[in-house]
Design an enzyme around this catalytic site. Structure first.
Site, short mmCIF file in Angstrom:
data_model
loop_
_atom_site.label_atom_id
_atom_site.label_comp_id
_atom_site.label_asym_id
_atom_site.label_seq_id
_atom_site.Cartn_x
_atom_site.Cartn_y
_atom_site.Cartn_z
N GLY A 165 -48.40 0.44 -41.51
CA GLY A 165 -49.39 0.75 -42.54
C GLY A 165 -48.84 1.72 -43.57
O GLY A 165 -49.56 2.18 -44.45
N GLY A 184 -38.27 5.92 -40.43
CA GLY A 184 -38.16 4.51 -40.75
C GLY A 184 -37.39 4.21 -42.01
O GLY A 184 -36.41 3.46 -42.00
N LEU A 198 -39.17 7.33 -52.96
CA LEU A 198 -38.72 5.97 -53.30
C LEU A 198 -39.86 5.11 -53.85
O LEU A 198 -39.61 4.17 -54.59
CB LEU A 198 -38.11 5.31 -52.07
CG LEU A 198 -36.96 6.11 -51.41
CD1 LEU A 198 -36.39 5.34 -50.23
CD2 LEU A 198 -35.86 6.44 -52.41
N LYS A 213 -36.00 11.82 -47.62
CA LYS A 213 -36.40 12.43 -46.35
C LYS A 213 -37.70 11.75 -45.91
O LYS A 213 -38.40 11.16 -46.73
CB LYS A 213 -36.64 13.93 -46.52
CG LYS A 213 -35.38 14.74 -46.84
CD LYS A 213 -35.72 16.22 -47.07
CE LYS A 213 -34.46 17.03 -47.37
NZ LYS A 213 -34.80 18.44 -47.75
N GLY A 256 -43.85 10.62 -43.45
CA GLY A 256 -45.02 10.17 -42.69
C GLY A 256 -45.73 11.30 -41.95
O GLY A 256 -46.93 11.23 -41.70
N GLU A 257 -44.99 12.33 -41.58
CA GLU A 257 -45.58 13.38 -40.76
C GLU A 257 -45.72 14.71 -41.50
O GLU A 257 -46.55 15.55 -41.15
CB GLU A 257 -44.75 13.53 -39.47
CG GLU A 257 -44.96 12.31 -38.60
CD GLU A 257 -43.90 12.09 -37.53
OE1 GLU A 257 -44.14 12.46 -36.39
OE2 GLU A 257 -42.84 11.53 -37.85
MO1 MOS Z 1 -44.46 9.72 -34.94
S1 MOS Z 1 -45.68 10.88 -33.78
O1 MOS Z 1 -42.93 10.28 -34.37
O2 MOS Z 1 -44.77 8.12 -34.45
#
Ligand code: MOS
Length: 696
Positions: free
Chosen positions: A461, A503, A586, A657, A660-661
């Site tokens: 997602g 990713g 990106l 870099k 997502g987190e």
């Molecule tokens: Mo994330 S918690 O490393 O999927």
């Protein structure tokens, strides 16, 4: 797209967006192979003990019921790395909610009804589920999650603390938190002889394939894992979860395809959760705010089945300069569901504590909290002494202050009100490490002028699929609409899982490399041969080791304005603003969505997400989205995410870099620091619910 070279950095909409909103995108449980039947799992009703008898006569009496799998008759599994996947292999119960049976039937309704009619008897033992600071089982692990040493010491913290001009010493508590992706964990499994196909909702098909190969003692080549579309995971789908294993076991038993979607109310027990933490942070400073010592001591909890140590003290090794430092992790293993990864494990809870403590120190020193952070900016990574590959925290703080309108700010709490609403502002820093893992990819050119990227990446997602097309288009010098992407199948070139915000770096690198090779091949050929042309590339340990001499992290600064109703105790976030430094962005559209999503999840953690581990029953009490409250649209008013241009040559060919987190790190502290500014109440235990603010 007029300028193909602008592919990278363009705000491209998700390639699969239309498929998702029209329902054409197939998720794991949207697959119904001919002859499919349905499974319903049965959780243990004791927290510790042993199954003594199973009466399945009534369940099996239903004509639609095909099988009741339990430890007495389930296919044997080989031992996997993750002990929570030894499903239906023994009568032992390690925690309440652990799966003890699986009913398979022609219809979902029959499976569910029969599951309710199973009679399972237990010999139950006293369970140990209450986390206390002086639990006799507390021990020092060797490693915390992600392989960090559990303990690090620099200098002599105790002496530094005793001799400090200014000190803070406080304990911060965060209860268990749950991932709850919109798409529950689901799988559809089909056997064809000794070949297994599993449509699985997961964050990494190769990792699930590996685990299934181990459990069922099959070569990889006989297992196909398909995860073309995944509705979120937040870490809880990072490794194989029970649905894939149970569906495969059931399908083998009944010789039919089996569909299994884990019920929402069971997820808390079986897919992992963020472990609770008790964090003591002590800061020793000179009166000008310069840190002399930092101690961040974490107590967390794991299950008896596995050791998982939430690495909450790790960010204190990165953030601020100080000659003396102690960062430690302690853990106790109890009869509880196994915790695991949840968005920014370590950094997210750890930075709540550290950034709250920094706010407390700013107050103790009479300093602006931004100024305090600027004064403690390190030259080198404090713990390792390595140079940062890039670090623009101070730029994020300054740019954020400007955009947010931080100054002028009266630091005194409880001075601003509008009617019965108290208003305040708060700031906190964000950080997240740069992770990258070996992967491989193929890029193909067809005679019709189109290109295809092939890689077993997983788009949970995030927009990963779209960014991979952009990377290939950029390298090939073509418009993105000429590039198709095939991901989410384990028969594609193998790739790492969608975790650790790794990713784009991990997958983009071999895509970049393969596209570069293809471009060179195309230049040699002059035109694409009739059968097409393909190039394959992989990254290996040597690529990833190249920049080990640098400390690599993304940073950010988050600002919150809150209002607290002192009649009702309700806190509302009026504004949330983050400025991040995460290398090259990106795709601004999908990146912004990631950062906003993280911040909103952080707001949720600050104000509403609350999980109680019931001491009597031994499991999490809030098991649905009515009782486990996540932020909804009405809670989210004005959230803004920005970034600064960051050039970092020590990352990967794209210069990116992970993002997502990063967005969830620091948000909760920014909000509770704002609550303190508004009310004078320091919230050290999350969430900051009305009862807490009313002193009840
Ligand atoms: Mo994330 S918690 O490393 O999927």
């Amino acid at each position: 797209m007029t300028d193909p070279k602008a592919a990278l950095g363009a705000p491209l909409a998700r390639l699969e967006g239309r498929d998702k909103v029209t329902g054409r995108a197939r998720y794991a449980n949207d697959h119904t192979p001919p002859g499919s039947v349905f499974a319903w799992p049965v959780p243990a009703t004791v927290a510790r003990g042993e199954i003594t008898a199973i009466d399945d006569r009534q369940a099996l009496a239903h004509p639609a019921v095909l099988a009741v799998l339990t430890h007495l008759n389930a296919p044997p599994l080989a031992e996997a790395e993750d002990p929570t996947l030894a499903l239906l292999q023994s009568p032992q119960v390690a925690y309440r909610g652990q799966y003890v049976a699986l009913v398979v039937a022609e219809t979902l309704e029959a499976a569910r009804t029969a599951a309710a009619e199973l009679r399972i008897s237990y010999r139950s033992e006293r369970h140990d589920v209450v986390l206390t600071d002086d639990h006799p089982g507390i021990y020092a692990p060797e490693l915390a999650n992600a392989g960090y040493p559990a303990d690090r010491e620099r200098g002599d913290f105790d002496t530094a603390f005793e001799s400090a001009e200014v000190r803070t010493d406080a304990v911060y508590r965060i209860g268990p938190l749950h991932n709850h992706p919109m798409e529950p964990h689901a799988a559809t499994a089909v056997w064809d002889g000794d070949r297994l196909t599993v449509y699985d909702s997961c964050q990494g098909g190769n990792s699930v394939q590996q685990t299934l190969a181990t459990l069922f003692a099959l070569p990889h080549s006989q297992i196909l894992v398909i995860s073309e579309h995944v509705g979120g995971g937040f870490g809880s789908k990072g490794t194989a979860r029970p649905q894939a294993v149970l569906a495969a076991m059931a399908a083998r038993t009944v010789r039919r395809p089996v569909k299994l979607a884990l019920p929402r109310a069971q997820l808390c027990a079986v897919v992992g959760h963020r472990a609770p933490t008790v964090q003591r942070v002590r800061l020793a400073a000179r009166s000008d705010g310069r840190l002399h010592g930092v101690a961040h001591e974490v107590l967390t909890r794991s299950s008896t089945l596995s050791e998982f140590v939430e690495q909450a003290a790790v960010p204190a090794r990165v953030m601020y300069a100080s000659p003396h430092s102690r960062t430690t992790h302690r853990v106790v293993r109890q009869d509880v569901p196994a915790p695991s990864w949840m968005r920014a494990p370590g950094e997210c809870p750890g930075m709540f504590a550290l950034e709250s403590a920094m706010d407390e120190l700013a107050q103790a020193c009479g300093l602006d909290p931004i100024e305090l952070r600027l004064r403690n900016e390190p030259e080198l990574e404090p713990d390792s002494g390595r140079p940062f590959s890039s670090r623009h925290l101070t730029d994020c703080l300054r740019e954020g202050a400007r955009r947010f309108g931080w100054y002028p700010r009266d630091p005194e709490p409880r001075r601003r009100s509008r009617g019965r609403l108290l208003i305040g502002s708060g700031v906190a820093a964000s950080t997240y490490p740069v992770y990258v893992a070996p992967s491989s990819a193929e890029v193909r050119a067809e005679a019709d002028g189109s290109f295809t990227v092939l890689i077993n990446a997983t788009d949970i997602g995030t927009g990963a699929r779209t960014v991979l097309a952009q990377i290939a288009a950029h390298v090939l010098g073509v418009a993105t609409d000429r590039v198709g992407v095939e991901i989410g199948r384990s028969d594609l070139p193998p790739a790492s899982l969608a975790g650790g915000s790794s990713g784009t770096a991990s997958w983009g690198w071999p895509v970049h490399r393969a596209a570069t090779a293809l471009r060179e091949d195309l230049a040699r050929h002059g035109e694409v041969p009739a059968g097409g042309l393909a190039a394959r590339a992989a990254t290996g340990a040597e690529d990833l080791a190249a920049s080990r001499s640098f400390a690599r992290h993304a940073f950010g600064a988050q600002f919150a304005e809150v209002q607290v109703d002192m009649d009702t105790g309700e806190t509302r976030v009026r504004r949330l603003l983050g400025v991040f430094a995460a290398g090259r962005i990106l795709n601004p559209r999908t990146a912004r969505a990631q950062l906003l999503g993280g911040m909103i999840m952080g707001q949720s953690m600050a104000l509403s997400e609350h999980s109680t581990l019931d001491p009597e029953f031994g499991d999490h009490a809030e098991r649905d989205l009515a009782s486990y409250q996540v932020a909804v649209h009405a809670d989210v008013t004005d959230v803004q995410a920005y970034w600064i241009e960051e050039e970092d040559p020590h990352l990967n060919p794209m210069g990116s870099k992970g993002i997502g987190e990063l967005g969830i790190v620091g948000t909760a502290a920014a909000i509770t620091n704002a609550v303190h500014h508004a009310t004078g109440i320091r919230v050290r235990d999350l969430p900051a619910t009305p009862d807490v603010l009313l002193g009840r």
